[in-house]
Design an enzyme around this catalytic site. Structure first.
Site, short mmCIF file in Angstrom:
data_model
loop_
_atom_site.label_atom_id
_atom_site.label_comp_id
_atom_site.label_asym_id
_atom_site.label_seq_id
_atom_site.Cartn_x
_atom_site.Cartn_y
_atom_site.Cartn_z
N ASP A 71 1.27 -1.32 -0.19
CA ASP A 71 0.03 0.42 0.15
C ASP A 71 1.08 1.51 0.20
O ASP A 71 1.84 0.93 0.15
CB ASP A 71 -0.80 0.13 0.87
CG ASP A 71 -0.60 -0.28 2.28
OD1 ASP A 71 1.32 -0.31 2.72
OD2 ASP A 71 -0.76 -0.68 3.41
N ASN A 140 -7.23 -3.16 14.25
CA ASN A 140 -8.36 -3.31 14.21
C ASN A 140 -9.02 -4.52 12.74
O ASN A 140 -10.38 -3.83 12.55
CB ASN A 140 -9.72 -2.18 13.15
CG ASN A 140 -8.95 -1.24 12.77
OD1 ASN A 140 -7.79 -2.13 11.25
ND2 ASN A 140 -9.60 -0.43 11.37
N HIS A 142 -7.50 -4.45 10.26
CA HIS A 142 -7.40 -3.96 8.92
C HIS A 142 -5.73 -5.09 8.17
O HIS A 142 -5.32 -5.54 8.95
CB HIS A 142 -7.25 -3.02 8.46
CG HIS A 142 -5.82 -2.10 9.23
ND1 HIS A 142 -5.42 -1.00 10.28
CD2 HIS A 142 -4.75 -2.31 8.54
CE1 HIS A 142 -4.74 -0.72 10.44
NE2 HIS A 142 -3.93 -1.76 9.82
N GLU A 147 -9.70 -1.51 5.16
CA GLU A 147 -10.76 -1.11 6.42
C GLU A 147 -11.38 -2.05 6.77
O GLU A 147 -12.30 -2.64 5.91
CB GLU A 147 -10.76 0.16 6.89
CG GLU A 147 -9.16 0.65 6.60
CD GLU A 147 -9.01 1.29 7.26
OE1 GLU A 147 -9.15 -0.10 8.96
OE2 GLU A 147 -7.81 1.45 7.51
#
Ligand code: GLP
Length: 246
Positions: A71, A140, A142, A147
């Site tokens: 990314d 979280n 990801h 996400e």
């Protein structure tokens, strides 16, 4: 093994990096032109140090290797030290003696993020099947920048960063400059990779790993997309392992 997923637990930070590097080596040995997707962040640092330390007697053909970043932030230039390209250049490419063309990353300064995401996916697909992806995980759940709530069938795309992700990554940025968007490989992109090594350190990552080890797809935890991958290894540190709730 839990739900057919191989889990390796490292005693300490140094052993963690060595174990991940050894697993990478096992996967890439004897591949003439190895291609891999690699993560940024703090978790892979000891791995990259271990790869650099073993590069002289490595069975990985680094001179012919190609690395794709998972990314990249939008709005951050490649030569900005906060960009993921700069991190991978400093932590992987330089220590391993790679040339600039051997590190491929999305252009974070593109004027057309959607087109850049499509271009990046096409570039990866051109090399398909990719032998290896190493992925970290956010607290979280990801992976890369997929996400919570993301459609698991989406390829490389423009992601809006979750608030927790922005908080966790804020230390590298003055708050006002923290990017809100990024280009990320998709969960569909990762599904097509032959082998995945998932790495996590610390008790704060345990809820995400716990969700994965339950063995069921949960769209609130993007990491659970990996339950359907045929060749997944998970390497954890002791703290993360001991905090799992299974
Ligand atoms: C970042 C990256 C991920 C990385 C994750 C965890 O936001 N996009 O690829 O795996 O967060 O980072 P860390 O290893 O620093 O906890």
């Amino acid at each position: 093994m839990i739900n057919d997923i191989k889990i390796i637990v490292a005693d300490d930070a140094t052993q963690f990096g060595v174990m991940v590097a050894e697993r990478i080596s096992e996967v890439l040995t004897d591949i003439a032109a190895p291609i891999m997707l690699l993560p940024t962040g703090s978790t892979p640092r000891s791995t990259y140090q271990a790869l650099a330390q073993s590069s002289m007697d490595s069975k990985i053909n680094w001179p012919e290797a190609t690395i794709f970043a998972l990314d990249e932030y939008l709005g951050i230039a490649a030569d900005d030290s906060r960009s993921f390209r700069a991190q991978l250049w400093a932590e992987v490419a330089i220590p391993l003696g790679l040339a600039p063309h051997q590190l491929i990353t999305p252009n974070g300064m593109t004027g057309d993020p959607e087109a850049e995401a499509q271009r990046y996916e096409a570039e990866i697909t051109k090399h398909s099947p990719i032998p290896l992806a190493v992925v970290g995980v956010g607290r979280n759940g990801h992976i890369a920048f997929n996400e919570p709530g993301i459609d698991f069938s989406v390829p490389t795309h423009v992601a809006t960063l979750a608030i927790e992700t922005r908080q966790d990554n804020a230390s590298a940025f003055a708050n006002s400059l923290l990017p809100t968007r990024a280009i990320t490989v998709g969960l569909a992109t990762l599904e097509s990779v032959n082998t995945i090594i998932l790495i996590a350190q610390g008790g704060h990552k345990a809820p995400a790993i716990t969700a994965l080890l339950r063995g069921e797809i949960d769209h609130n935890w993007p990491v659970t997309a990996l339950v359907r991958h045929r060749n997944l290894s998970i390497i954890l540190d002791q703290e993360c392992f001991e905090s799992l709730k299974l």
